[in-house]
Design a protein around this motif. Structure first.
Motif, PDB file in Angstrom:
ATOM      1  N   LEU A  72       0.814  -1.219   0.000  1.00  0.00           N
ATOM      2  CA  LEU A  72       0.000   0.000   0.000  1.00  0.00           C
ATOM      3  C   LEU A  72       0.845   1.266   0.000  1.00  0.00           C
ATOM      4  N   HIS A  73       2.057   1.209   0.558  1.00  0.00           N
ATOM      5  CA  HIS A  73       2.874   2.419   0.609  1.00  0.00           C
ATOM      6  C   HIS A  73       3.311   2.878  -0.788  1.00  0.00           C
ATOM      7  N   LEU A  74       3.136   2.035  -1.798  1.00  0.00           N
ATOM      8  CA  LEU A  74       3.449   2.452  -3.170  1.00  0.00           C
ATOM      9  C   LEU A  74       2.410   3.425  -3.727  1.00  0.00           C
ATOM     10  N   VAL A  75       1.209   3.415  -3.150  1.00  0.00           N
ATOM     11  CA  VAL A  75       0.157   4.311  -3.634  1.00  0.00           C
ATOM     12  C   VAL A  75      -0.343   5.274  -2.561  1.00  0.00           C
ATOM     13  N   ILE A  76       0.043   5.045  -1.298  1.00  0.00           N
ATOM     14  CA  ILE A  76      -0.350   5.932  -0.210  1.00  0.00           C
ATOM     15  C   ILE A  76       0.905   6.503   0.426  1.00  0.00           C
ATOM     16  N   GLY A  77       1.060   7.821   0.371  1.00  0.00           N
ATOM     17  CA  GLY A  77       2.245   8.460   0.932  1.00  0.00           C
ATOM     18  C   GLY A  77       2.091   8.871   2.378  1.00  0.00           C
ATOM     19  N   ASP A  78       0.877   8.801   2.912  1.00  0.00           N
ATOM     20  CA  ASP A  78       0.603   9.247   4.279  1.00  0.00           C
ATOM     21  C   ASP A  78       0.913   8.115   5.261  1.00  0.00           C
ATOM     22  N   GLN A  79       1.987   8.287   6.033  1.00  0.00           N
ATOM     23  CA  GLN A  79       2.387   7.255   6.976  1.00  0.00           C
ATOM     24  C   GLN A  79       1.374   7.054   8.095  1.00  0.00           C
ATOM     25  N   LEU A 100      -4.517 -15.443  -2.743  1.00  0.00           N
ATOM     26  CA  LEU A 100      -3.085 -15.167  -2.649  1.00  0.00           C
ATOM     27  C   LEU A 100      -2.424 -15.204  -4.022  1.00  0.00           C
ATOM     28  N   LYS A 101      -2.810 -16.161  -4.854  1.00  0.00           N
ATOM     29  CA  LYS A 101      -2.256 -16.212  -6.209  1.00  0.00           C
ATOM     30  C   LYS A 101      -2.604 -14.951  -6.987  1.00  0.00           C
ATOM     31  N   LEU A 102      -3.849 -14.514  -6.873  1.00  0.00           N
ATOM     32  CA  LEU A 102      -4.280 -13.312  -7.583  1.00  0.00           C
ATOM     33  C   LEU A 102      -3.572 -12.074  -7.049  1.00  0.00           C
ATOM     34  N   GLU A 103      -3.482 -11.959  -5.727  1.00  0.00           N
ATOM     35  CA  GLU A 103      -2.805 -10.804  -5.129  1.00  0.00           C
ATOM     36  C   GLU A 103      -1.330 -10.775  -5.523  1.00  0.00           C
ATOM     37  N   PHE A 104      -0.701 -11.915  -5.523  1.00  0.00           N
ATOM     38  CA  PHE A 104       0.710 -11.996  -5.883  1.00  0.00           C
ATOM     39  C   PHE A 104       0.925 -11.508  -7.315  1.00  0.00           C
ATOM     40  N   PHE A 105       0.057 -11.911  -8.209  1.00  0.00           N
ATOM     41  CA  PHE A 105       0.155 -11.509  -9.617  1.00  0.00           C
ATOM     42  C   PHE A 105      -0.070 -10.002  -9.781  1.00  0.00           C
ATOM     43  N   VAL A 106      -1.154  -9.493  -9.217  1.00  0.00           N
ATOM     44  CA  VAL A 106      -1.515  -8.086  -9.410  1.00  0.00           C
ATOM     45  C   VAL A 106      -0.528  -7.158  -8.705  1.00  0.00           C
ATOM     46  N   LEU A 107      -0.158  -7.475  -7.470  1.00  0.00           N
ATOM     47  CA  LEU A 107       0.751  -6.603  -6.733  1.00  0.00           C
ATOM     48  C   LEU A 107       2.147  -6.601  -7.343  1.00  0.00           C
ATOM     49  N   ASN A 108       2.582  -7.706  -7.896  1.00  0.00           N
ATOM     50  CA  ASN A 108       3.857  -7.706  -8.611  1.00  0.00           C
ATOM     51  C   ASN A 108       3.791  -6.815  -9.841  1.00  0.00           C
ATOM     52  N   ASN A 109       2.658  -6.824 -10.547  1.00  0.00           N
ATOM     53  CA  ASN A 109       2.489  -5.933 -11.690  1.00  0.00           C
ATOM     54  C   ASN A 109       2.534  -4.469 -11.251  1.00  0.00           C
ATOM     55  N   LEU A 110       1.958  -4.183 -10.076  1.00  0.00           N
ATOM     56  CA  LEU A 110       2.028  -2.823  -9.531  1.00  0.00           C
ATOM     57  C   LEU A 110       3.474  -2.426  -9.258  1.00  0.00           C
ATOM     58  N   VAL A 111       4.231  -3.332  -8.644  1.00  0.00           N
ATOM     59  CA  VAL A 111       5.636  -3.063  -8.342  1.00  0.00           C
ATOM     60  C   VAL A 111       6.416  -2.780  -9.619  1.00  0.00           C
ATOM     61  N   TYR A 112       6.251  -3.625 -10.620  1.00  0.00           N
ATOM     62  CA  TYR A 112       7.013  -3.472 -11.852  1.00  0.00           C
ATOM     63  C   TYR A 112       6.634  -2.190 -12.590  1.00  0.00           C
ATOM     64  N   SER A 169       7.867   8.904 -21.342  1.00  0.00           N
ATOM     65  CA  SER A 169       8.093  10.336 -21.282  1.00  0.00           C
ATOM     66  C   SER A 169       9.410  10.642 -20.601  1.00  0.00           C
ATOM     67  N   GLN A 170      10.007  11.787 -20.962  1.00  0.00           N
ATOM     68  CA  GLN A 170      11.242  12.197 -20.326  1.00  0.00           C
ATOM     69  C   GLN A 170      11.006  12.654 -18.885  1.00  0.00           C
ATOM     70  N   HIS A 171       9.734  12.905 -18.555  1.00  0.00           N
ATOM     71  CA  HIS A 171       9.381  13.309 -17.204  1.00  0.00           C
ATOM     72  C   HIS A 171       8.858  12.134 -16.388  1.00  0.00           C
ATOM     73  N   ASP A 172       9.181  10.940 -16.842  1.00  0.00           N
ATOM     74  CA  ASP A 172       8.635   9.745 -16.179  1.00  0.00           C
ATOM     75  C   ASP A 172       9.110   9.650 -14.740  1.00  0.00           C
ATOM     76  N   ILE A 173       8.328   8.917 -13.939  1.00  0.00           N
ATOM     77  CA  ILE A 173       8.627   8.684 -12.538  1.00  0.00           C
ATOM     78  C   ILE A 173       9.302   7.337 -12.413  1.00  0.00           C
ATOM     79  N   GLU A 174      10.403   7.292 -11.723  1.00  0.00           N
ATOM     80  CA  GLU A 174      11.071   6.008 -11.521  1.00  0.00           C
ATOM     81  C   GLU A 174      11.589   5.937 -10.094  1.00  0.00           C
TER      82      GLU A 174
END
Length: 301
Positions: free
Chosen positions: A103-110, A240-252, A260-265
């Motif tokens: 979740l910290h990949l999409v939520i910045g509020d600690q 768990l299989k579905l979460e593993f697949f989707v969350l890995n796609n989010l990470v990648y 774009s040259q202004h891309d976020i990495e």
């Protein structure tokens, strides 16, 4: 109530016994397959994401195996009830932590992340542990033909437990959809169609998780204890299989370059599948896409 208090081999029909065995086979196969996914994906075995996935998957195998041994009187009822509890706690709490760990990949509020973690811990301590204790007591002192007060209390509180756990997982998976929907239009400018594809995957993750949890609740309220006990590991292995697949796609996607040259990495040392830097347990400044998708939001715990 033999299912809640001991073996059921002498009280069930052959078709029901075959269904229970079939559920065990599905959950065992899924669990072994997930282990392969885990150890092929993670090069370094550290971080909350890795350990919560291992914990949840190990719990699936423990819960399904111990339930089968107990139901068919292959192992003593009392000790097996304790093993079932351990497997259940690992499977359920571990899976909630799998969802939390990304979740910290999409939520910045600690502060939000901290409260979500407190919620998971609170549900475990205040709900799961008491239900597990009742289950053990019921198996040591209950009887197959007599409904004791402990049995009645266990049946009632277990239904409440499933509803609470379903709401918890719905909130965790729903937050991905909510947070990603608020940033996806701006993300599409730099990362293209993959952002929209990931949004659809997150939506399906929420729908499938919610639907599977509802199916468990329906079986539970129908008082089909022997069915729902062996059906639980099947449900959690699929989730768990579905979460593993989707969350890995989010990470990648978050970690990859766009068009774009202004891309976020993200910095290379925050790659979640490969290092310990991406660990929500520890106090740190957390790289996140926040709610805008335009820049990192960082905050210290």
């Amino acid at each position: 109530m033999a299912g809640e208090t001991g073996p059921i081999i002498s009280t069930i029909s052959l078709p029901i016994a075959m269904i229970l065995a079939g559920f065990f086979a599905i959950s065992a196969y899924n669990g072994l397959e997930i282990y392969v996914y885990i150890f092929r994906t993670f090069r370094r075995h550290r971080g909350l994401y890795f350990w919560s996935t291992v914990c949840a998957n190990t719990g699936i195998l423990i819960q399904s195996t111990s339930s089968l041994l107990r139901f068919f009187a292959v192992a003593p009822t009392g000790p097996m009830s304790a093993v079932i509890d351990i497997g259940w706690w690992m499977m359920v709490t571990g899976q909630s932590l799998v969802l939390y760990s990304r979740l910290h990949l999409v939520i910045g509020d600690q502060r939000k992340l901290r409260w979500l973690l407190y919620t998971i811990i609170g549900v475990f301590v205040l709900v799961q542990v008491p239900v597990g204790a009742l289950f053990i007591v019921n198996n040591y002192y209950g009887g197959p033909d007599v409904e004791t007060p402990v049995t009645a209390a266990f049946v009632g509180i277990e239904k409440t437990q499933l509803v609470i756990l379903a709401l918890q997982e719905a909130i965790l998976s729903g937050l991905y959809v909510y947070e990603w929907s608020s940033m996806r239009k701006q993300m599409e400018i730099t990362k293209g169609r993959k952002v929209r594809t990931l949004f659809h995957e997150l939506v399906w993750l929420f729908v499938v998780v919610f639907a599977l949890d509802v199916s468990l609740i329906i079986i539970q309220f129908a008082n089909l204890f022997q069915i729902q006990t062996t059906y639980k590991p099947v449900v959690y292995s699929i989730k768990l299989k579905l979460e593993f697949f989707v969350l890995n796609n989010l990470v990648y996607l978050v970690s990859s370059r766009g068009s774009s040259q202004h891309d976020i990495e993200l910095p290379i040392d925050s790659m979640p599948l490969d290092t310990a830097a991406d660990d929500p347990w520890r106090s740190r400044r957390t790289p996140s896409l926040g709610v805008t998708g335009e820049q990192y939001a960082t905050s210290a715990e």
